[in-house]
Design a protein around this motif. Structure first.
Motif, PDB file in Angstrom:
ATOM      1  N   ASP A 205      13.364 -24.849  77.650  1.00  0.00           N
ATOM      2  CA  ASP A 205      13.347 -23.388  77.149  1.00  0.00           C
ATOM      3  C   ASP A 205      12.715 -23.414  75.725  1.00  0.00           C
ATOM      4  OD1 ASP A 205      13.980 -22.530  79.739  1.00  0.00           O
ATOM      5  OD2 ASP A 205      16.134 -22.147  78.942  1.00  0.00           O
ATOM      6  N   THR A 206      12.265 -24.578  75.464  1.00  0.00           N
ATOM      7  CA  THR A 206      11.796 -24.469  73.848  1.00  0.00           C
ATOM      8  C   THR A 206      10.400 -25.162  73.747  1.00  0.00           C
ATOM      9  OG1 THR A 206      14.062 -24.531  72.966  1.00  0.00           O
ATOM     10  CG2 THR A 206      12.221 -25.326  71.482  1.00  0.00           C
ATOM     11  N   TRP A 207       9.339 -24.403  72.966  1.00  0.00           N
ATOM     12  CA  TRP A 207       8.039 -25.167  72.740  1.00  0.00           C
ATOM     13  C   TRP A 207       7.750 -24.870  71.389  1.00  0.00           C
ATOM     14  CZ3 TRP A 207       4.621 -26.403  77.127  1.00  0.00           C
ATOM     15  CH2 TRP A 207       5.261 -26.228  78.279  1.00  0.00           C
ATOM     16  N   THR A 208       6.960 -25.682  71.041  1.00  0.00           N
ATOM     17  CA  THR A 208       6.121 -25.703  69.834  1.00  0.00           C
ATOM     18  C   THR A 208       4.752 -25.321  69.981  1.00  0.00           C
ATOM     19  OG1 THR A 208       7.637 -27.325  68.620  1.00  0.00           O
ATOM     20  CG2 THR A 208       5.768 -26.777  67.439  1.00  0.00           C
ATOM     21  N   ALA A 209       4.541 -24.196  69.095  1.00  0.00           N
ATOM     22  CA  ALA A 209       3.109 -23.445  69.076  1.00  0.00           C
ATOM     23  C   ALA A 209       2.202 -23.921  68.020  1.00  0.00           C
ATOM     24  CB  ALA A 209       2.860 -22.224  69.364  1.00  0.00           C
ATOM     25  N   THR A 210       1.301 -24.671  67.828  1.00  0.00           N
ATOM     26  CA  THR A 210       0.665 -25.125  66.616  1.00  0.00           C
ATOM     27  C   THR A 210      -0.925 -24.670  66.511  1.00  0.00           C
ATOM     28  OG1 THR A 210       1.773 -27.051  66.351  1.00  0.00           O
ATOM     29  CG2 THR A 210      -0.123 -27.004  65.174  1.00  0.00           C
ATOM     30  N   ALA A 211      -1.386 -23.990  65.577  1.00  0.00           N
ATOM     31  CA  ALA A 211      -2.712 -23.440  65.488  1.00  0.00           C
ATOM     32  C   ALA A 211      -3.508 -24.094  64.541  1.00  0.00           C
ATOM     33  CB  ALA A 211      -2.999 -21.870  64.970  1.00  0.00           C
ATOM     34  N   THR A 212      -4.629 -24.772  64.807  1.00  0.00           N
ATOM     35  CA  THR A 212      -5.502 -25.672  64.051  1.00  0.00           C
ATOM     36  C   THR A 212      -6.882 -25.309  63.997  1.00  0.00           C
ATOM     37  OG1 THR A 212      -5.765 -27.219  65.944  1.00  0.00           O
ATOM     38  CG2 THR A 212      -4.125 -27.539  64.278  1.00  0.00           C
ATOM     39  N   GLY A 217     -14.856 -29.463  55.774  1.00  0.00           N
ATOM     40  CA  GLY A 217     -14.998 -31.019  55.546  1.00  0.00           C
ATOM     41  C   GLY A 217     -14.932 -31.543  56.873  1.00  0.00           C
ATOM     42  N   GLY A 218     -14.630 -30.918  57.921  1.00  0.00           N
ATOM     43  CA  GLY A 218     -14.620 -31.510  59.367  1.00  0.00           C
ATOM     44  C   GLY A 218     -13.155 -31.939  59.957  1.00  0.00           C
ATOM     45  N   ALA A 219     -12.217 -32.039  58.976  1.00  0.00           N
ATOM     46  CA  ALA A 219     -10.866 -32.402  59.397  1.00  0.00           C
ATOM     47  C   ALA A 219     -10.144 -31.295  60.054  1.00  0.00           C
ATOM     48  CB  ALA A 219     -10.045 -32.971  58.116  1.00  0.00           C
ATOM     49  N   THR A 220      -9.235 -31.466  60.743  1.00  0.00           N
ATOM     50  CA  THR A 220      -8.614 -30.522  61.710  1.00  0.00           C
ATOM     51  C   THR A 220      -7.319 -30.147  60.702  1.00  0.00           C
ATOM     52  OG1 THR A 220      -9.399 -31.460  63.882  1.00  0.00           O
ATOM     53  CG2 THR A 220      -7.355 -30.134  63.544  1.00  0.00           C
ATOM     54  N   THR A 221      -7.075 -29.001  60.521  1.00  0.00           N
ATOM     55  CA  THR A 221      -6.143 -28.535  59.641  1.00  0.00           C
ATOM     56  C   THR A 221      -5.339 -27.528  60.215  1.00  0.00           C
ATOM     57  OG1 THR A 221      -7.393 -28.491  57.743  1.00  0.00           O
ATOM     58  CG2 THR A 221      -5.465 -27.301  57.345  1.00  0.00           C
ATOM     59  N   THR A 222      -3.814 -27.613  60.034  1.00  0.00           N
ATOM     60  CA  THR A 222      -2.924 -26.693  60.634  1.00  0.00           C
ATOM     61  C   THR A 222      -2.791 -25.534  59.971  1.00  0.00           C
ATOM     62  OG1 THR A 222      -1.658 -28.463  61.764  1.00  0.00           O
ATOM     63  CG2 THR A 222      -0.535 -26.408  61.295  1.00  0.00           C
ATOM     64  N   VAL A 223      -3.101 -24.177  60.576  1.00  0.00           N
ATOM     65  CA  VAL A 223      -3.183 -23.065  59.608  1.00  0.00           C
ATOM     66  C   VAL A 223      -1.792 -22.276  60.229  1.00  0.00           C
ATOM     67  CG1 VAL A 223      -5.633 -23.157  59.105  1.00  0.00           C
ATOM     68  CG2 VAL A 223      -4.730 -21.999  61.280  1.00  0.00           C
ATOM     69  N   ASN A 246      -2.937 -16.525  55.705  1.00  0.00           N
ATOM     70  CA  ASN A 246      -4.234 -16.448  54.806  1.00  0.00           C
ATOM     71  C   ASN A 246      -4.313 -17.614  53.842  1.00  0.00           C
ATOM     72  OD1 ASN A 246      -6.549 -15.174  53.763  1.00  0.00           O
ATOM     73  ND2 ASN A 246      -5.456 -14.048  52.102  1.00  0.00           N
ATOM     74  N   ALA A 247      -3.335 -18.025  53.081  1.00  0.00           N
ATOM     75  CA  ALA A 247      -3.433 -18.891  52.411  1.00  0.00           C
ATOM     76  C   ALA A 247      -3.825 -20.319  53.024  1.00  0.00           C
ATOM     77  CB  ALA A 247      -1.948 -19.248  51.707  1.00  0.00           C
ATOM     78  N   GLN A 248      -3.423 -20.551  54.227  1.00  0.00           N
ATOM     79  CA  GLN A 248      -3.841 -21.866  54.812  1.00  0.00           C
ATOM     80  C   GLN A 248      -5.187 -21.702  55.266  1.00  0.00           C
ATOM     81  OE1 GLN A 248      -0.293 -21.755  57.668  1.00  0.00           O
ATOM     82  NE2 GLN A 248       0.125 -23.919  56.912  1.00  0.00           N
ATOM     83  N   LEU A 249      -5.583 -20.761  55.637  1.00  0.00           N
ATOM     84  CA  LEU A 249      -7.076 -20.443  56.388  1.00  0.00           C
ATOM     85  C   LEU A 249      -8.079 -20.357  55.146  1.00  0.00           C
ATOM     86  CD1 LEU A 249      -6.473 -17.192  58.360  1.00  0.00           C
ATOM     87  CD2 LEU A 249      -7.443 -19.443  59.382  1.00  0.00           C
ATOM     88  N   PRO A 257      -9.196 -11.229  54.850  1.00  0.00           N
ATOM     89  CA  PRO A 257      -8.398 -10.307  54.083  1.00  0.00           C
ATOM     90  C   PRO A 257      -6.792 -10.291  54.163  1.00  0.00           C
ATOM     91  CG  PRO A 257      -9.189  -9.339  56.083  1.00  0.00           C
ATOM     92  CD  PRO A 257      -9.740 -10.684  55.946  1.00  0.00           C
ATOM     93  N   GLY A 258      -6.305 -11.020  55.283  1.00  0.00           N
ATOM     94  CA  GLY A 258      -4.827 -11.161  55.514  1.00  0.00           C
ATOM     95  C   GLY A 258      -4.554 -12.114  56.514  1.00  0.00           C
ATOM     96  N   ASP A 259      -3.181 -12.338  56.599  1.00  0.00           N
ATOM     97  CA  ASP A 259      -2.920 -13.200  57.847  1.00  0.00           C
ATOM     98  C   ASP A 259      -3.496 -12.608  59.031  1.00  0.00           C
ATOM     99  OD1 ASP A 259      -1.260 -14.373  55.809  1.00  0.00           O
ATOM    100  OD2 ASP A 259       0.550 -13.445  56.582  1.00  0.00           O
TER     101      ASP A 259
END
Length: 408
Positions: A205-212, A217-223, A246-249, A257-259
């Motif tokens: 009953d637990t999942w981790t959701a990661t948006a990248t 520069g072409g590298a994959t970044t977690t946002v 917004n900071a990670q993006l 303009p925001g998250d």
């Protein structure tokens, strides 16, 4: 004797005016928005030969006929389909407002077109009046202005603020199983940015959701990321969203303009964890790239809506209509237009479909309301009336001639 002669002359003159009106009606049988007219007769003064009183009725001789008025018939004309988006028809009461040579005139003829500057104009060059939209918003409380559909109009991009997620994460999935979804979002410049959302089952009953995202520069970044816990009582995941900050993006080279929130519980079809296959998906997002105007149309409420190449629509303006308490009091101004007079009163200007004003049908024209059958019937009646009056002139002339011959 002279009374009959002069009375017949007034009859001929009045019937000639009626003939002019009928001729004008028939001439405009195919004129869009034309309203037919009808001549109204009334008698003139009468000369008293004997006054009434004491049980004696007065004796009076009429002195002829005169034109009492020419009434305009404002009944609805039939509709002709043209399929031109700039052709507009009013279904009901009201008039289009046109700015012509520095003054406002009013018309039912909606055969409009766009000039080289994108102005919505009448055939005589007058500009149709209404309210222009500002960023898709129309304020009908402002003054009227000329309506315009600018050629090559560009819609500014809309940065994504929310992404809608849904579907199912299988409750039968093994620990370590992953489900990958993707969608394109847009930043403030209208740049399309592929976003990948990866669900990984880390426990029961637990999942981790990661948006990248793929950084500049072409590298994959977690946002953005979140640990999702399935609440079997509420039958929902908590938290109900994954936030791309917004900071990670911005660190990845994108301007927002925001998250940006990936909503897991929205629109009645949230992300679930039931037995069966995993069908999780990112369904939609609320951003768009810049778009160029491709087509436009007018609704029943007069709103001009533009369709853009980015798949979005936006209000460009709204056609205004004028309503008169006594439209028959309007003064004809030529070019199928009318002017305000003291008899018509001032116009009540507003939105189509309100305050007694009719609705608008685009791609159609209101045709002339001239009834040819009625006009030909009137033509015969007026012709007979003219002929009869001319015979009175002839008969009066013969009697006068006989009177002159009495001396011979």
């Amino acid at each position: 004797m002279l009374r009959s002669l002069f009375s017949a002359v007034t009859g001929m003159r009045s019937h000639q005016t009626a003939m002019d009106v009928i001729g004008n009606n028939i001439a405009n049988v195919n004129t869009a928005g034309f309203k037919s007219s009808q001549t109204q007769f009334q008698d003139t003064l009468s000369q008293a030969l004997r006054a009434g009183g004491g049980g004696v009725n007065p004796s009076q001789v009429g002195l002829g006929v005169q034109v009492a008025g020419i009434a305009t018939n404002f009944s609805q004309g039939s509709a002709q389909t043209t399929n031109r988006p700039s052709d507009l028809m009013i279904s009901g009461d009201g008039f289009f407002i046109v700015q012509q040579a520095g003054s406002q005139v009013y018309t039912r003829a909606g055969a409009f077109s766009l000039d080289g500057s994108g102005n919505l104009t009448a055939p005589n060059g007058g500009v149709v009046q209404g309210w222009l939209a500002v960023d898709g918003q129309i304020n009908t409380g402002t003054s009227l202005t000329g309506l315009k559909v600018p050629t090559g109009l560009i819609m500014a991009p809309t940065p994504t603020g929310s992404v809608d997620a849904g579907g199912n994460l299988s409750a039968d999935a093994a620990i370590g199983a992953t489900v990958v979804n993707g969608i394109d979002v847009f930043d403030q410049t209208g740049r399309s940015i592929p976003v990948t959302l990866t669900y990984t089952k880390t426990a029961q009953d637990t999942w981790t959701a990661t948006a990248t995202v793929a950084a500049s520069g072409g590298a994959t970044t977690t946002v953005g990321s979140a640990t999702l816990a399935w609440d079997s009582t509420a039958m929902a995941f908590t938290p109900g969203a994954v936030t791309m900050t917004n900071a990670q993006l911005a660190a990845s080279g994108f301007v927002f303009p925001g998250d940006v929130s990936i909503d897991l519980s929205g629109d009645g079809t949230p992300l679930t964890q039931y037995a069966g296959a995993s069908t999780a998906t990112l369904r939609s997002q609320d951003g768009s790239a810049a778009g160029q105007l491709q087509s436009w149309g007018v609704g029943a409420d007069g709103v001009i809506t533009g369709s853009f190449s980015n798949g979005r629509t936006q209000a460009l303006g709204q056609v205004a209509l004028a309503f008169f308490g006594n439209p028959e009091g309007l003064e004809k101004a030529g070019d199928s237009s009318f002017r305000v007079s003291a008899a018509s009163g001032q116009p009540a200007i507003g939105v189509p479909g309100t305050g007694g004003r009719g609705s608008i049908a685009a791609g159609r024209l209101e045709m002339s309301n001239v009834d040819l059958a009625q006009e030909f019937t009137n033509l015969v009646m007026i012709q007979r009336g003219f002929q009869a009056n001319s015979r009175v002139v002839s008969a009066s002339d013969e009697i006068l001639q006989d009177l002159v011959n009495l001396k011979r």
